[in-house]
Design a protein around this motif. Structure first.
Motif, PDB file in Angstrom:
ATOM      1  N   ASN A 175      -3.353  -7.364  -8.940  1.00 41.12           N
ATOM      2  CA  ASN A 175      -3.357  -8.227 -10.130  1.00 41.12           C
ATOM      3  C   ASN A 175      -4.204  -9.484  -9.913  1.00 41.12           C
ATOM      4  O   ASN A 175      -4.256 -10.347 -10.778  1.00 41.12           O
ATOM      5  N   LEU A 176      -4.837  -9.594  -8.745  1.00 45.28           N
ATOM      6  CA  LEU A 176      -5.725 -10.711  -8.393  1.00 45.28           C
ATOM      7  C   LEU A 176      -4.997 -12.061  -8.413  1.00 45.28           C
ATOM      8  O   LEU A 176      -5.613 -13.101  -8.586  1.00 45.28           O
ATOM      9  N   SER A 177      -3.662 -12.035  -8.223  1.00 43.37           N
ATOM     10  CA  SER A 177      -2.921 -13.301  -8.215  1.00 43.37           C
ATOM     11  C   SER A 177      -3.268 -14.126  -6.981  1.00 43.37           C
ATOM     12  O   SER A 177      -3.124 -15.342  -6.992  1.00 43.37           O
ATOM     13  N   PHE A 193       0.301  -3.142   0.148  1.00 42.83           N
ATOM     14  CA  PHE A 193       0.084  -4.507   0.635  1.00 42.83           C
ATOM     15  C   PHE A 193       0.522  -5.550  -0.397  1.00 42.83           C
ATOM     16  O   PHE A 193       0.695  -6.718  -0.035  1.00 42.83           O
ATOM     17  N   ALA A 194       0.603  -5.168  -1.667  1.00 45.75           N
ATOM     18  CA  ALA A 194       0.799  -6.180  -2.722  1.00 45.75           C
ATOM     19  C   ALA A 194       2.088  -6.952  -2.493  1.00 45.75           C
ATOM     20  O   ALA A 194       3.160  -6.360  -2.330  1.00 45.75           O
ATOM     21  N   TYR A 239      -6.542 -10.151   1.735  1.00 44.37           N
ATOM     22  CA  TYR A 239      -7.104 -10.303   3.091  1.00 44.37           C
ATOM     23  C   TYR A 239      -6.984  -8.988   3.885  1.00 44.37           C
ATOM     24  O   TYR A 239      -8.000  -8.406   4.293  1.00 44.37           O
ATOM     25  N   ILE A 298       1.863  -4.438 -10.060  1.00 46.06           N
ATOM     26  CA  ILE A 298       2.693  -3.280  -9.665  1.00 46.06           C
ATOM     27  C   ILE A 298       4.023  -3.256 -10.415  1.00 46.06           C
ATOM     28  O   ILE A 298       4.710  -2.243 -10.418  1.00 46.06           O
ATOM     29  N   ARG A 299       4.388  -4.355 -11.071  1.00 42.22           N
ATOM     30  CA  ARG A 299       5.635  -4.351 -11.856  1.00 42.22           C
ATOM     31  C   ARG A 299       5.430  -3.754 -13.247  1.00 42.22           C
ATOM     32  O   ARG A 299       6.398  -3.608 -13.996  1.00 42.22           O
ATOM     33  N   SER A 309       3.691  -2.822   4.203  1.00 43.57           N
ATOM     34  CA  SER A 309       3.378  -4.032   4.984  1.00 43.57           C
ATOM     35  C   SER A 309       4.636  -4.828   5.213  1.00 43.57           C
ATOM     36  O   SER A 309       5.009  -5.669   4.390  1.00 43.57           O
ATOM     37  N   LEU A 324       3.703 -11.411  -2.346  1.00 45.41           N
ATOM     38  CA  LEU A 324       3.475 -12.833  -2.108  1.00 45.41           C
ATOM     39  C   LEU A 324       3.947 -13.133  -0.697  1.00 45.41           C
ATOM     40  O   LEU A 324       4.905 -12.521  -0.214  1.00 45.41           O
ATOM     41  N   LYS A 325       3.297 -14.113  -0.015  1.00 42.88           N
ATOM     42  CA  LYS A 325       3.544 -14.209   1.433  1.00 42.88           C
ATOM     43  C   LYS A 325       3.709 -15.622   1.988  1.00 42.88           C
ATOM     44  O   LYS A 325       3.703 -15.799   3.198  1.00 42.88           O
ATOM     45  N   VAL A 343      -5.070  -1.130  -6.629  1.00 38.08           N
ATOM     46  CA  VAL A 343      -4.326  -1.761  -7.726  1.00 38.08           C
ATOM     47  C   VAL A 343      -3.984  -3.172  -7.269  1.00 38.08           C
ATOM     48  O   VAL A 343      -3.278  -3.350  -6.267  1.00 38.08           O
ATOM     49  N   GLY A 367      -2.582  -4.245  -3.656  1.00 34.61           N
ATOM     50  CA  GLY A 367      -2.996  -5.481  -2.974  1.00 34.61           C
ATOM     51  C   GLY A 367      -4.285  -5.296  -2.191  1.00 34.61           C
ATOM     52  O   GLY A 367      -4.565  -6.059  -1.252  1.00 34.61           O
ATOM     53  N   TYR A 388       3.942  -6.351  11.014  1.00 37.80           N
ATOM     54  CA  TYR A 388       2.781  -7.059  11.554  1.00 37.80           C
ATOM     55  C   TYR A 388       3.242  -8.291  12.324  1.00 37.80           C
ATOM     56  O   TYR A 388       4.114  -9.021  11.865  1.00 37.80           O
ATOM     57  N   PRO A 428      -1.701 -11.507  12.038  1.00 37.69           N
ATOM     58  CA  PRO A 428      -3.074 -11.044  11.798  1.00 37.69           C
ATOM     59  C   PRO A 428      -4.038 -12.220  11.646  1.00 37.69           C
ATOM     60  O   PRO A 428      -3.759 -13.163  10.895  1.00 37.69           O
TER      61      PRO A 428
HETATM   62  P1  NAD Z   1      -3.010 -11.473   0.368  1.00 36.68           P
HETATM   63  O1  NAD Z   1      -2.304 -12.437  -0.498  1.00 36.68           O
HETATM   64  O2  NAD Z   1      -4.390 -11.789   0.798  1.00 36.68           O
HETATM   65  O3  NAD Z   1      -3.017 -10.024  -0.314  1.00 36.68           O
HETATM   66  C1  NAD Z   1      -1.983  -9.584  -1.159  1.00 36.68           C
HETATM   67  C2  NAD Z   1      -2.632  -9.016  -2.409  1.00 36.68           C
HETATM   68  O4  NAD Z   1      -1.600  -8.531  -3.261  1.00 36.68           O
HETATM   69  C3  NAD Z   1      -3.436 -10.049  -3.192  1.00 36.68           C
HETATM   70  O5  NAD Z   1      -4.717  -9.532  -3.471  1.00 36.68           O
HETATM   71  C4  NAD Z   1      -2.628 -10.259  -4.467  1.00 36.68           C
HETATM   72  O6  NAD Z   1      -3.455 -10.567  -5.572  1.00 36.68           O
HETATM   73  C5  NAD Z   1      -1.919  -8.921  -4.591  1.00 36.68           C
HETATM   74  N1  NAD Z   1      -0.649  -8.954  -5.329  1.00 36.68           N
HETATM   75  C6  NAD Z   1       0.407  -9.772  -5.127  1.00 36.68           C
HETATM   76  N2  NAD Z   1       1.394  -9.472  -5.987  1.00 36.68           N
HETATM   77  C7  NAD Z   1       0.963  -8.432  -6.742  1.00 36.68           C
HETATM   78  C8  NAD Z   1       1.535  -7.680  -7.807  1.00 36.68           C
HETATM   79  N3  NAD Z   1       2.748  -7.966  -8.282  1.00 36.68           N
HETATM   80  N4  NAD Z   1       0.801  -6.669  -8.352  1.00 36.68           N
HETATM   81  C9  NAD Z   1      -0.454  -6.394  -7.889  1.00 36.68           C
HETATM   82  N5  NAD Z   1      -1.042  -7.076  -6.895  1.00 36.68           N
HETATM   83  C10 NAD Z   1      -0.334  -8.091  -6.318  1.00 36.68           C
HETATM   84  O7  NAD Z   1      -2.064 -11.229   1.640  1.00 36.68           O
HETATM   85  P2  NAD Z   1      -2.378 -10.436   2.991  1.00 36.68           P
HETATM   86  O8  NAD Z   1      -2.421 -11.435   4.084  1.00 36.68           O
HETATM   87  O9  NAD Z   1      -3.493  -9.512   2.806  1.00 36.68           O
HETATM   88  O10 NAD Z   1      -1.015  -9.636   3.157  1.00 36.68           O
HETATM   89  C11 NAD Z   1      -0.866  -8.309   2.695  1.00 36.68           C
HETATM   90  C12 NAD Z   1       0.567  -7.876   2.920  1.00 36.68           C
HETATM   91  O11 NAD Z   1       0.887  -8.002   4.311  1.00 36.68           O
HETATM   92  C13 NAD Z   1       1.587  -8.735   2.169  1.00 36.68           C
HETATM   93  O12 NAD Z   1       2.604  -7.887   1.682  1.00 36.68           O
HETATM   94  C14 NAD Z   1       2.125  -9.652   3.249  1.00 36.68           C
HETATM   95  O13 NAD Z   1       3.442 -10.072   2.972  1.00 36.68           O
HETATM   96  C15 NAD Z   1       2.081  -8.757   4.464  1.00 36.68           C
HETATM   97  N6  NAD Z   1       1.995  -9.514   5.714  1.00 36.68           N
HETATM   98  C16 NAD Z   1       0.969 -10.409   5.879  1.00 36.68           C
HETATM   99  C17 NAD Z   1       0.910 -11.155   7.054  1.00 36.68           C
HETATM  100  C18 NAD Z   1      -0.200 -12.157   7.251  1.00 36.68           C
HETATM  101  O14 NAD Z   1      -0.118 -12.962   8.177  1.00 36.68           O
HETATM  102  N7  NAD Z   1      -1.276 -12.153   6.471  1.00 36.68           N
HETATM  103  C19 NAD Z   1       1.879 -10.984   8.059  1.00 36.68           C
HETATM  104  C20 NAD Z   1       2.893 -10.038   7.852  1.00 36.68           C
HETATM  105  C21 NAD Z   1       2.942  -9.310   6.673  1.00 36.68           C
END
Ligand code: NAD
Ligand code: UD1
Length: 349
Positions: free
Chosen positions: A35-37, A83-84, A14, A62-63, A125, A86-87, A33, A10, A185, A188
């Motif tokens: 998947n740019l989802s 980090f990867a 962000y 990652i799957r 994360s 969905l959120k 790594v 991930g 977290y 953020p």
């Molecule tokens: P984000 O969506 O910007 O980043 C997550 C990344 O993971 C994305 O680039 C996405 O393309 C990638 N991804 C998702 N599923 C994937 C898969 N199966 N294989 C490969 N890549 C995959 O989110 P973020 O805000 O950067 O959050 C990062 C992590 O932190 C997440 O796990 C999120 O749950 C956790 N988190 C975020 C927050 C927040 O407020 N932003 C708060 C607590 C926890």
């Protein structure tokens, strides 16, 4: 630490992109790594522009076990920051299978591949959303867990799985025990001070700060303040906002601690990453108006279901064990959000 390779799942997202900057600047080799989802490869180009260093990027899910196995064989990472995932809370209620499959099954595949490759250092994360109801608004790591939506439960399930993997090392002693940090977290926000990377939500933002920023720049017309009748100092919800650069610095500290004698025999521990103080929605609006000189058009709306009145971290454990605490204040968070928003009004496009 020099030449140590960290694999970042991930990493184009962000928080992940900000972590890549800190890792490269700290002298690590970085393999992403993603998947740019929910991200664009442009974020990684910018990471390289900011740091003047290169990273290796694999567009992979990652799957996808064969792909991941190949990447581990080729890159030989010594640690993984995961980090990867969905959120989006609302989406997780509408599509729980997607969330459990992506987040929980994805982590199972990742840890299986890590186990096979004897790469057993993992930073995960997690989120303050794993905590259950509490009589105190200040959350410590030993408070009861009790997530209330599929997104939160996917994080809680992953924490359980990782604790079980670590506990099993006690039953089957191994040369390579799991060394795991579950980083919970709080909220953020903000962006890198260069304004080159930041949060680029798809569609209408769910979270407060990107919503306020888009009202300020004129992309959205009005913010709805979800409830002004909470038992808080001004009636609006209070959260522990943390600058994303402070947050990712906590990950760099955690890697070093997992590598130290403290974790010589393995372990799996949760750490809150928060500032230890909260701001209300109206305080955020006021800070935004002060720093940017813009007026935020808002109206008071009904409460959003599932919201707590007040939630902030007890950050003492992270200070004691990771030697980490936040350094930036609310004005920094607002100014950096605004810098990113004005330089990139359409995000990375
Ligand atoms: P984000 O969506 O910007 O980043 C997550 C990344 O993971 C994305 O680039 C996405 O393309 C990638 N991804 C998702 N599923 C994937 C898969 N199966 N294989 C490969 N890549 C995959 O989110 P973020 O805000 O950067 O959050 C990062 C992590 O932190 C997440 O796990 C999120 O749950 C956790 N988190 C975020 C927050 C927040 O407020 N932003 C708060 C607590 C926890
Ligand atoms: C939300 C998620 C949480 C997730 C976190 C970070 C919910 C119920 N919780 O937390 O699981 O970990 O984001 O991604 O969605 N607010 C408004 N108007 C808005 C948006 C928010 O008034 O348009 C208020 C909220 O009521 C809250 C505060 O602003 O009091 C912060 O909201 P938000 O940024 O969505 O974060 P959380 O609700 O803490």
């Amino acid at each position: 630490m020099k030449n140590k390779t960290v694999l970042v799942t991930g990493g184009a997202g962000y928080i992940g992109s900000h972590a890549c900057v800190e890792l490269l600047q700290a002298g690590y080799k970085v393999v992403v790594v993603d998947n740019l989802s929910n991200s664009k490869p442009e974020s990684l180009s910018r990471v390289q522009q900011i740091t003047g260093k290169t990273l290796t990027f694999y567009q992979a899910d990652i799957r996808d076990k064969p792909a991941l196995t190949e990447i581990f064989a080729k890159e030989s990472p010594s640690a993984v920051i995961h980090f990867a995932g969905l959120k989006a809370v609302g989406e997780s209620c509408a599509q729980p299978f997607l969330y459990y499959h992506n987040n929980v099954y994805g982590t199972l595949v990742l840890t299986e591949v890590m186990n096979n490759a004897n790469v057993k250092q993992l930073i995960f994360s997690s989120s303050a959303t794993v905590y259950g109801e509490s009589s105190s608004p200040q959350y410590s790591e030993d408070f009861p867990l009790g997530a209330i939506n599929p997104y939160g439960r996917s994080k809680a399930m992953i924490e359980d799985i990782l604790r079980d993997l670590s506990a099993a090392d006690k039953l089957n002693p191994t040369e390579f025990p799991w060394k795991i940090a579950l980083l919970r977290y709080f909220n953020p926000i903000g962006a890198h001070e260069s304004g080159m990377i930041g949060e680029d939500p798809n569609g209408i933002p769910n979270n407060l700060m990107p919503y306020v920023a888009q009202v300020a720049i004129g992309k959205l017309t009005q913010l709805s303040v979800f409830g002004d009748d909470y038992p808080t100092r001004d009636g609006t919800g209070i959260r522990d906002y943390i600058h994303v650069v402070d947050l990712v610095k906590g990950h760099i500290k955690a890697i070093a601690v997992l590598d130290s004698d403290k974790y010589a025999t393995g372990g799996c521990n949760a750490y809150n990453l928060g500032a230890g103080r909260g701001y209300s929605v109206l305080e955020i609006i006021n800070a935004f108006e002060k720093v940017t000189g813009k007026t935020i058009n808002y109206k008071i709306s009904p409460r959003r279901s599932g919201d707590l009145a007040e939630c902030f971290a007890n950050p003492e454990l992270a200070l004691k064990e990771l030697n980490w605490k936040v350094e930036k204040n609310l004005d920094d968070m607002v100014a950096d959000t605004w810098n990113w928003q004005t330089k990139n009004p359409q995000g990375y496009v």
